[in-house]
Design an enzyme around this catalytic site. Structure first.
Site, PDB file in Angstrom:
ATOM      1  N   ASP A  85       0.824  -1.204   0.000  1.00 46.48           N
ATOM      2  CA  ASP A  85       0.000   0.000   0.000  1.00 46.48           C
ATOM      3  C   ASP A  85       0.864   1.263   0.000  1.00 46.48           C
ATOM      4  OD1 ASP A  85      -2.025  -1.785   0.153  1.00 46.48           O
ATOM      5  OD2 ASP A  85      -2.728  -1.220   2.137  1.00 46.48           O
ATOM      6  N   LYS A 128      -3.354  -6.247   3.420  1.00 45.70           N
ATOM      7  CA  LYS A 128      -4.321  -7.208   2.890  1.00 45.70           C
ATOM      8  C   LYS A 128      -3.850  -8.646   3.030  1.00 45.70           C
ATOM      9  CE  LYS A 128      -4.919  -3.798   1.546  1.00 45.70           C
ATOM     10  NZ  LYS A 128      -4.819  -2.610   2.401  1.00 45.70           N
ATOM     11  N   SER A 476      -6.495   4.519   4.320  1.00 45.66           N
ATOM     12  CA  SER A 476      -5.397   3.801   4.941  1.00 45.66           C
ATOM     13  C   SER A 476      -5.577   3.825   6.450  1.00 45.66           C
ATOM     14  CB  SER A 476      -4.076   4.483   4.575  1.00 45.66           C
ATOM     15  OG  SER A 476      -3.041   4.093   5.439  1.00 45.66           O
TER      16      SER A 476
END
EC number: 4.2.1.9
Length: 562
Positions: A85, A128, A476
């Site tokens: 990310d 994730k 986020s």
């Protein structure tokens, strides 16, 4: 119990005389007769070289494989993917981040079942990775443990502790001209000092904490730093517990229950965790066939105090909790206060209460990582589930109270994150505005990208208390400020957020749990009559399939609903 009794599945490829090709292939890999007779344990590494969260995971997988022989298990390493990310944030690559959760789940399911393995130890690192691993392990429902890659140490520059969000917020300061080029470069070079996942209560540490609270990782797994001796010892000891799970045939669906998911949600809320936990825990619940919805989040949030003073909105990092006893010390305190179900089974083969029995509870303090239940940072949770005429099926806000509990202002509407970033950079966003970033939902992006760059630019520009942001995308774990994500239905599916115009007056009310806009149903109907979904060009492969299969954010963005 004999080893042959533990080879419930792998016997078919290692001991079945009617399947000689499988045995031939295994002998070709160098397996000895002894290893062929032992249970096969897949070690699913999310390791890769291009981010600090994952760059050490293959090394951990190797240690786990070595230690498997001490417990008469045959550890066999395989890899699945991860999308960083931090690396992809603010780029088109971020569309693949949430999608990677499904790919991880698919690949673990496919490998373990396709190769007839008896069990799996998953080694995730970035955001994730954790829910993707849990979902894959639930689908196989064979004995399984998650070993988290661990948190990163703080960076340091000119006497200031840094983390990955420091780099994003430094860009906002640069836009405002409040940081020199030398210091901007200094922050970037020093924000991430080595291996480990982002160090605050961002999504990686949120989900590792939730998974430990759920019982799917060993005690302390979520709070041991990546570079610690304790984390190396965990890699060497995990097979001891895998042997127990195999002998007792304890599987993920025996561990992940309604009660254990409630424990995960309560710990997430108490620690001030990421909004992404809502998506992921909903998806985990669905995969575990547990009835758990946004309304359950709402109810637990209303009765759970926020105690963890962690970044991004607070002061501390996961390494600070480690120094004060780790997550088990907090959970012992929280259990003693009556907030957790102690009778839930865990991967140790013991209940949660049994795991915590001999652990000293953390001593909370108003000036330390964990505040007392009697003097919380917030009396109720920060993960507010909002509904209203702008989010009929729900939205998720992360409101700690530091930014207030309500905001009303005119909409500034953008149909992409880049448009919003450009407007913030060019000083076109003013105090009092409600920034709307739409067409970035699970179907509309596709992939529901995170919005850390615009929120960090807002904070860096000094507008954190003066501007709100709503989106059908997500945030986020590093995001803070007055923000609302997961607005459902999303714009691409005809949700009201897709009908907004500049100047519409939006109200975010965390006390009343409402997200509304001062537009009548009649006016919405008029706008809808000329509306059409924004076309998505150039879709292929992964994102094309995701657009067609993904469920709404309020359903956890699963892809196997239908």
């Amino acid at each position: 119990m004999t080893l042959s009794n533990l080879k419930k599945y792998s016997w078919e490829i290692s001991d079945n005389d009617e399947h000689p090709a499988g045995k031939a292939m295994l002998y070709a890999t160098g397996l000895s007769d002894k290893k062929m007779k032992q249970p096969f344990v897949g070690i699913a590494s999310c390791g890769y070289e291009s981010n600090p969260c994952n760059m050490h995971l293959n090394d951990f997988a190797g240690l786990i494989k070595q230690s498997s022989q001490e417990y008469d298990l045959t550890g066999l390493v395989f890899n699945t993917i991860g999308i960083s990310d931090g690396t992809s944030m603010g780029t088109l690559g971020m569309r693949y981040s949430l999608v990677s959760r499904e790919i991880i789940a698919d690949s673990i399911e496919s490998f373990i079942l396709g190769h007839s393995f008896d069990a799996c130890i998953a080694v995730p690192g970035c955001d994730k990775n954790m829910p993707g691993a849990i979902m894959g392990l639930l689908r196989t429902n064979r004995p399984a443990i998650v070993l988290y890659g661990g948190t990163i140490a703080s960076g340091h520059y000119k006497g200031e502790k840094l983390n990955i969000v420091s780099a994003f917020e430094a860009f906002g300061k640069r836009v405002q001209g409040t940081i020199s080029d030398e210091d901007y470069d200094g922050v970037i070079r020093n924000a991430c000092p080595g291996k480990g996942a982002c160090g605050g209560m961002y999504t990686a540490n949120t989900m590792s904490s939730a998974i430990e609270a759920m019982g799917m990782s060993l005690p302390y797994s979520s709070s041991y730093p990546a570079n610690s001796a304790e984390k190396l010892r965990e890699c060497q000891e995990v097979n001891k517990y895998m042997r127990i799970l195999l002998e007792r045939d304890i599987k993920p669906k025996d561990i992940i229950t309604r009660k254990s998911i409630e424990n995960a949600v309560r710990v997430t809320i108490a620690l001030g965790g990421s909004t992404n936990a809502v998506l992921h825990l909903l998806a985990i619940a669905k995969t575990a066939e547990v009835d758990f919805t946004l309304e359950d989040f709402k109810a637990i949030n209303a009765t759970t105090p926020m105690l963890g003073d962690f970044k991004p909105s607070g002061k501390f990092m996961m390494e600070d909790l480690h120094e004060q006893g780790g997550l088990p010390a907090f959970m012992k305190y929280f259990l003693d206060k009556g907030y957790l179900h102690g009778d839930c089974m865990t991967v140790t083969g013991k209940t949660l209460a049994e795991n915590l029995e001999n652990i000293d509870a953390i001593v909370p303090s108003m000036v330390n990582v964990i505040h007392p239940v009697e003097s919380p940072l917030k009396k109720t949770g920060h993960l507010c589930i909002l509904k209203g005429n702008l989010a009929p099926e729900g939205a998720v806000s992360k409101i700690t109270g530091k930014e207030g509990t309500s905001f009303t202002g005119p909409a500034r509407v953008f149909d992409s994150e880049q448009e919003a970033n450009d407007a913030i950079r060019d000083h076109q966003v003013k105090s009092g505005d409600v920034i709307v970033i739409r067409s970035v939902g699970p179907k509309g992006a596709p992939g529901m990208p995170e919005m850390l760059k615009p929120t960090s630019m807002i904070i860096g520009a000094g507008l954190g208390s003066d501007v709100a942001l709503i989106t059908d995308g997500r945030f986020s774990g590093g995001t803070h400020g007055f923000v609302v994500g997961h607005v459902t239905p999303e714009a691409w599916s005809g949700g009201p957020i897709g009908l907004l115009k500049d100047g519409d007056i939006i109200t975010i009310d965390a006390d009343g749990l409402n997200l509304s806009v001062d537009v009548s149903e009649e006016e919405f109907a008029n706008r809808r009559s000329t509306w059409s979904p924004r076309p998505i060009e150039g879709l292929q492969g992964t994102l094309k399939k995701y657009n067609k299969l993904v469920a709404t954010a309020s359903e956890g963005c699963v892809t196997d609903k239908f």
